[in-house]
Design a protein around this motif. Structure first.
Motif, short mmCIF file in Angstrom:
data_model
loop_
_atom_site.label_atom_id
_atom_site.label_comp_id
_atom_site.label_asym_id
_atom_site.label_seq_id
_atom_site.Cartn_x
_atom_site.Cartn_y
_atom_site.Cartn_z
N TYR A 106 0.83 -1.20 0.00
CA TYR A 106 0.00 0.00 0.00
C TYR A 106 0.87 1.25 0.00
O TYR A 106 0.62 2.19 -0.76
CB TYR A 106 -0.89 -0.05 1.23
N LEU A 107 1.89 1.27 0.83
CA LEU A 107 2.75 2.47 0.88
C LEU A 107 3.49 2.67 -0.44
O LEU A 107 3.66 3.81 -0.90
CB LEU A 107 3.72 2.39 2.06
N ALA A 108 3.90 1.55 -1.07
CA ALA A 108 4.54 1.69 -2.38
C ALA A 108 3.54 2.29 -3.37
O ALA A 108 3.90 3.15 -4.19
CB ALA A 108 5.02 0.33 -2.88
N ALA A 109 2.29 1.87 -3.29
CA ALA A 109 1.25 2.41 -4.18
C ALA A 109 1.04 3.90 -3.93
O ALA A 109 0.87 4.69 -4.87
CB ALA A 109 -0.05 1.65 -4.00
N VAL A 110 1.07 4.29 -2.65
CA VAL A 110 0.91 5.72 -2.33
C VAL A 110 2.10 6.51 -2.89
O VAL A 110 1.94 7.54 -3.54
CB VAL A 110 0.82 5.93 -0.79
N ALA A 111 3.31 5.97 -2.65
CA ALA A 111 4.52 6.69 -3.07
C ALA A 111 4.59 6.84 -4.59
O ALA A 111 5.10 7.84 -5.09
CB ALA A 111 5.76 5.95 -2.56
N ILE A 112 4.07 5.88 -5.31
CA ILE A 112 4.11 5.96 -6.78
C ILE A 112 2.84 6.59 -7.34
O ILE A 112 2.88 7.42 -8.25
CB ILE A 112 4.36 4.56 -7.37
N GLY A 113 1.70 6.22 -6.77
CA GLY A 113 0.42 6.67 -7.32
C GLY A 113 0.21 8.17 -7.23
O GLY A 113 -0.28 8.79 -8.19
N ILE A 114 0.59 8.79 -6.12
CA ILE A 114 0.35 10.23 -5.98
C ILE A 114 1.17 11.05 -6.97
O ILE A 114 0.61 11.86 -7.70
CB ILE A 114 0.54 10.69 -4.51
N PRO A 115 2.50 10.84 -7.07
CA PRO A 115 3.25 11.60 -8.08
C PRO A 115 2.77 11.34 -9.51
O PRO A 115 2.64 12.28 -10.30
CB PRO A 115 4.69 11.12 -7.91
N VAL A 116 2.47 10.08 -9.82
CA VAL A 116 2.00 9.77 -11.18
C VAL A 116 0.67 10.48 -11.45
O VAL A 116 0.46 11.09 -12.49
CB VAL A 116 1.86 8.24 -11.38
N GLY A 117 -0.22 10.44 -10.46
CA GLY A 117 -1.52 11.10 -10.62
C GLY A 117 -1.36 12.61 -10.76
O GLY A 117 -2.04 13.25 -11.57
N LEU A 118 -0.45 13.19 -9.97
CA LEU A 118 -0.18 14.63 -10.07
C LEU A 118 0.29 14.98 -11.48
O LEU A 118 -0.22 15.90 -12.11
CB LEU A 118 0.91 15.04 -9.07
N ALA A 119 1.24 14.21 -11.97
CA ALA A 119 1.81 14.50 -13.29
C ALA A 119 0.75 14.34 -14.37
O ALA A 119 0.63 15.16 -15.28
CB ALA A 119 2.99 13.57 -13.57
N MET A 120 -0.07 13.28 -14.24
CA MET A 120 -1.09 13.06 -15.27
C MET A 120 -2.18 14.12 -15.23
O MET A 120 -2.77 14.47 -16.25
CB MET A 120 -1.71 11.67 -15.11
#
Ligand SMILES: Nc1ncnc2c1ncn2[C@@H]1O[C@H](COP(=O)(O)OP(=O)(O)O)[C@@H](O)[C@H]1O
Ligand SMILES: [Mg+2]
Lengths: 244, 241
Positions: B56-70
């Motif tokens: 879950y923490l890996a998903a948070v660490a990757i998902g938030i920046p990717v979502g921000l960029a997208m």
């Protein structure tokens, strides 16, 4: 001369929205830009604000061409421009990140006072009325001590009584702070109540139809025959505009 | 209250039906106590929580920046969105065989599945958050002379935080669902393993039901904690109390 519009033209795709706008605004002057909905008033204000680049002409301020937004000139939106995640004092302090802490605190206190939000320093925007939110946004703009304020139909969402009070407040603040103000509205009465000069735009594409000097001292008496004559003159002007 | 009623109903049903297979509430408690005595209860819960935390923490660490960029660069969203929308409806469980090939019999396989399950809701919530930020907030930020970095930290991020939080909660729910299935393969510990092992090795249905209850209870506690975050000062403005 503070703000100078030099043959501003704007088209979006094939649609011409503004055509050859020439206008000079003096330092400390209160100018209303008046026109029917969709005639390009917001576009024009966004161009002076540096948010939109015109397709023709340019705007200069103090002789310098405008190339982007600048904290010396602050844009005030309808009340929805305040940040809902910040308290009243945090909103007012938003632009004060270059100031020292005590300077920042002093300015926040001063502008809370100026717009009459004492007692609400720790409140969030959702706890404020529409008029208070609008005053908050004006305070946030004034706190960075800009030379010019741009207001885009700032009282449009308020009820008519609050709107009248807000006009009086704005005039009081303008007289106290001596800012140059460009105020966009589609409300004829509002323009004649507030402005030193009213710039009447035509329907799209917006052109300057007329510039009306309002040589009436503040506070203005709304039953003064001269006020009524000016108002009716502009009504006539806009009426013509609607027949095109 | 309803819980007590259900519990009573469960106990009564076991007695009335005279079943030898389905455990009574007391059987389950005894089973769990026995597990605790063998020092397995805490170990299993710890292992499960550890795996969920990692994935879950890996998903948070990757998902938030990717979502921000997208959300910020619409061209990036146009390029990446079809891929994401295609991957998203694939159940994370469908990845199990691949996870086992890639990560073998190790903690990494379930962690990877939990990551997959939770990363998409986080990306989508963050991206939609950015896209729905009223343009005037960004415009005001630029007007006051904020650098791009300050614009992101002082305007964009606080504006979308409530939506991210909702995404995090949804993602956690999915992660917890996937955990149990993920632990049925590739590992020999955890609450999911407890259930499958109790059934396979001696039809210990008291432990099966005990495992289910533990999973439900832990999920409820963690979800409550995440909900508590909605009352934090930074996001309270967006949730009506
Ligand atoms: N970014 C844009 N792209 C395309 N058309 C636009 C854009 N912004 C404004 N317009 C169009 O320009 C015209 C003038 O809009 P606007 O300046 O908002 O008018 P006003 O503020 O006077 O009501 C409208 O017809 C509007 O649809
Ligand atoms: Mg407008």
């Amino acid at each position: 001369m503070k703000v100078h519009f030099d043959s501003i033209g704007m088209r979006f795709g094939g649609v011409r929205v503004l055509d050859d706008i020439n206008l000079s605004v003096n330092a400390g002057e209160f100018v209303c830009i008046l026109g029917p909905s969709g005639c390009g008033k917001s576009t024009l204000l966004n161009i002076v604000g540096g948010f939109v680049t015109p397709t023709e002409g340019r705007v200069t301020i103090d002789g310098e061409p405008v190339t982007g937004p600048d904290p010396r000139r602050i844009f005030v939106f309808q009340e929805r421009g305040v940040f809902p995640w910040l308290t009243v004092e945090e909103n007012i302090g938003f632009g004060l990140f270059r100031q020292k802490d005590d300077e920042k605190r002093a300015r926040i206190a001063r502008y809370v006072q100026l717009v009459g939000l004492q007692g609400f320093e720790r409140s969030y925007p959702r706890e404020l009325s529409g008029g208070m939110k609008q005053r908050l946004e004006v305070a946030r703009a004034l706190a960075v001590d800009p030379d010019v304020l741009y207001l885009d139909e700032p009282f449009g969402a308020l009820d008519s009584i609050t709107r009248l009070q807000m006009r009086r407040e704005l005039l009081r603040i303008w007289q106290a702070e001596r800012k140059t103000i460009l105020f966009v509205t589609h409300d004829i009465e509002e323009s004649v109540q507030l402005a030193d000069r009213v710039v009447v735009l035509s329907a799209r594409p917006g052109r300057v139809r007329r510039v009306v000097d309002v040589n009436l001292a503040h506070p203005r008496d709304l039953s003064d025959p001269r006020y009524i004559a000016l108002r009716d003159e502009i009504f006539g002007e806009i009426g013509l505009a609607h027949q095109i | 209250m309803l819980g007590l009623v259900l519990l009573a109903f469960w106990a009564l049903a076991v007695v009335v039906s005279g079943t030898k297979i389905f455990p009574s509430p007391m059987d389950v408690v005894r089973g769990l106590l026995e597990l605790a005595r063998r020092k397995l209860l805490w170990a299993y819960m710890g292992d499960s929580l550890f795996r969920v935390a990692c994935g879950y923490l890996a998903a948070v660490a990757i998902g938030i920046p990717v979502g921000l960029a997208m959300g910020w660069w619409s061209s990036l969203a146009r390029a990446a969105n079809p891929v994401i929308q295609m991957l998203r409806p694939i159940s994370p469980l469908a990845w199990m065989p691949l996870a086992v090939i890639w990560f073998g019999v190790s903690n990494l396989a379930p962690i990877f599945l939990i990551f997959l399950a939770s990363v998409f809701p986080i990306i989508v919530a963050t991206m939609n958050g950015v896209r729905n930020v009223p343009p005037m907030y960004v415009q005001a930020g630029r007007n006051f002379g904020l650098s791009t970095r300050a614009l992101i930290t002082r305007v964009l991020f606080p504006a979308i935080l409530p939506r991210i939080l909702v995404g995090l909660r949804i993602a956690f729910g999915v992660a917890w669902l996937v955990l149990v299935a993920a632990e049925m393969i590739a590992v020999d510990s955890g609450l999911g393993y407890l259930i499958i092992d109790a059934r396979n090795a001696g039809k210990r249905y008291d432990l099966v039901v005990g495992g289910m209850l533990l999973i439900g209870l832990l999920g409820l506690i963690l979800d409550t904690l995440i909900r508590r975050a909605e009352t934090l000062r930074a996001v309270r403005w967006a949730f009506h109390e």
